[in-house]
Design a protein around this motif. Structure first.
Motif, short mmCIF file in Angstrom:
data_model
loop_
_atom_site.label_atom_id
_atom_site.label_comp_id
_atom_site.label_asym_id
_atom_site.label_seq_id
_atom_site.Cartn_x
_atom_site.Cartn_y
_atom_site.Cartn_z
N ILE A 81 34.17 43.08 45.28
CA ILE A 81 35.54 43.11 44.73
C ILE A 81 35.78 44.41 43.95
O ILE A 81 36.86 44.62 43.42
N ILE A 82 34.78 45.28 43.90
CA ILE A 82 34.83 46.42 42.97
C ILE A 82 35.74 47.55 43.43
O ILE A 82 36.02 48.46 42.67
N HIS A 83 36.20 47.50 44.67
CA HIS A 83 37.12 48.54 45.16
C HIS A 83 38.56 48.03 45.27
O HIS A 83 39.43 48.75 45.77
N THR A 84 38.77 46.81 44.82
CA THR A 84 40.12 46.24 44.84
C THR A 84 40.77 46.52 43.49
O THR A 84 40.22 46.11 42.45
N PRO A 85 41.89 47.23 43.45
CA PRO A 85 42.53 47.45 42.15
C PRO A 85 42.76 46.11 41.45
O PRO A 85 43.17 45.14 42.09
N PRO A 86 42.46 46.04 40.14
CA PRO A 86 42.53 44.75 39.45
C PRO A 86 43.84 44.00 39.64
O PRO A 86 43.84 42.77 39.71
N ALA A 87 44.95 44.71 39.82
CA ALA A 87 46.24 44.01 40.01
C ALA A 87 46.24 43.17 41.29
O ALA A 87 47.03 42.24 41.42
N HIS A 88 45.37 43.51 42.25
CA HIS A 88 45.31 42.77 43.51
C HIS A 88 44.27 41.64 43.46
O HIS A 88 44.15 40.88 44.42
N LEU A 89 43.49 41.55 42.39
CA LEU A 89 42.42 40.53 42.37
C LEU A 89 42.96 39.09 42.38
O LEU A 89 42.31 38.22 42.98
N PRO A 90 44.11 38.79 41.75
CA PRO A 90 44.59 37.40 41.87
C PRO A 90 44.77 36.97 43.33
O PRO A 90 44.48 35.83 43.68
N LYS A 91 45.22 37.88 44.18
CA LYS A 91 45.38 37.55 45.60
C LYS A 91 44.01 37.29 46.25
O LYS A 91 43.84 36.34 47.04
N VAL A 92 43.02 38.11 45.89
CA VAL A 92 41.66 37.91 46.44
C VAL A 92 41.10 36.56 45.99
O VAL A 92 40.56 35.79 46.80
N PHE A 93 41.28 36.24 44.71
CA PHE A 93 40.72 34.97 44.21
C PHE A 93 41.47 33.77 44.81
O PHE A 93 40.86 32.72 45.04
N ALA A 94 42.77 33.94 45.06
CA ALA A 94 43.51 32.86 45.73
C ALA A 94 42.97 32.65 47.14
O ALA A 94 42.86 31.51 47.61
#
Ligand SMILES: C[S@@+](CC[C@H](N)C(=O)[O-])C[C@H]1O[C@@H](n2cnc3c(N)ncnc32)[C@H](O)[C@@H]1O
Length: 220
Positions: free
Chosen positions: A124-137
């Motif tokens: 997950i370290i290359h995903t800008p933090p603003a996009h992490l909610p989408k990844v966790f969903a």
């Protein structure tokens, strides 16, 4: 529809380094007792829950995938980088690897509620933090009730670090060191139940502490 620039940059960088990444990190887990212990505890929990499919999300060349298989999990790998997936398939022909994105697991054939477990080991370290909610969903949707998720990442303050070299190659890639408490909160907002949080202090040439979070989806 065109993809976000960070996905293109991540794919390009890991396509460039795939072969050397694999040879440099092939034996890393063997010398890393804590990582093996955390992966082992995750595997025991998944098996105790009745087993089922496990995805190594952002698997790279499959070094964690093959470790999880060796300790009894029914595991496959997914990665954005076709070159990483090609290296994994060549080295580990007995395991299944697919090309796909953390941001759209269903497009890669991972049905909602189908996974007993998922590991995202420094992916997950290359995903800008603003996009992490989408990844966790996406992770939440892919896991079945009582499913388990294990994350590993470098701890920090969410600022991007630009990488110009990696694994002997010129690259052009941002990496984010993430705050474990903030990530735990985002996982909670995505519907996960807190489990264990482990922080290991930096050692050797590492610039940051390492964070490991295990969470579960609620039982139905
Ligand atoms: C630092 S490597 C870690 C690879 C592997 N988990 C390991 O521990 O060796 C990061 C991997 O995550 C993959 N990755 C990063 N962002 C991704 C995304 N959005 N979707 C799928 N894979 C991604 C990269 O292609 C790369 O192979």
């Amino acid at each position: 529809m065109s993809e976000p620039d960070f996905l293109t940059a991540t794919r390009t960088a890991y396509d460039t380094v795939a072969v050397d990444y694999e040879s440099l990190l092939r034996d890393e887990l063997g010398g890393n007792a804590l990582d093996r212990a955390l992966l082992g505890a995750f595997a025991e929990d998944v098996l105790a829950d009745g087993a089922g499919p496990v995805a190594d999300l952002g698997c790279g060349p499959g070094r964690v995938t093959t470790h999880l298989a060796s300790i009894g999990l029914d595991v496959f790998g997914l990665d954005l980088s076709p070159a990483m997936v090609a290296v994994a398939r060549e080295r580990l022909p007995e395991l299944r690897f697919v090309v796909g994105s953390l941001l759209d697991l269903e497009a890669a054939g991972i049905e909602p509620g189908s996974l007993a477990g998922a590991v995202a080991w420094y992916s997950i370290i290359h995903t800008p933090p603003a996009h992490l909610p989408k990844v966790f969903a996406e992770f939440r949707r892919a896991l079945r009730p009582g499913g388990r998720l294990l994350l590993a990442f470098q701890a920090g303050d969410h600022r991007a670090k630009h990488l110009e070299r990696g694994y002997g190659h010129e690259i052009d890639l941002d990496a984010y060191r993430l705050d474990p408490d903030t990530i735990a909160d985002l996982l909670g907002e995505a519907g996960f139940v807190a489990g264990t949080a482990t922080i290991r202090q930096a050692r050797g040439l590492e610039p940051t502490p390492q964070a490991y979070l295990q969470v579960t989806t609620p039982d139905d």
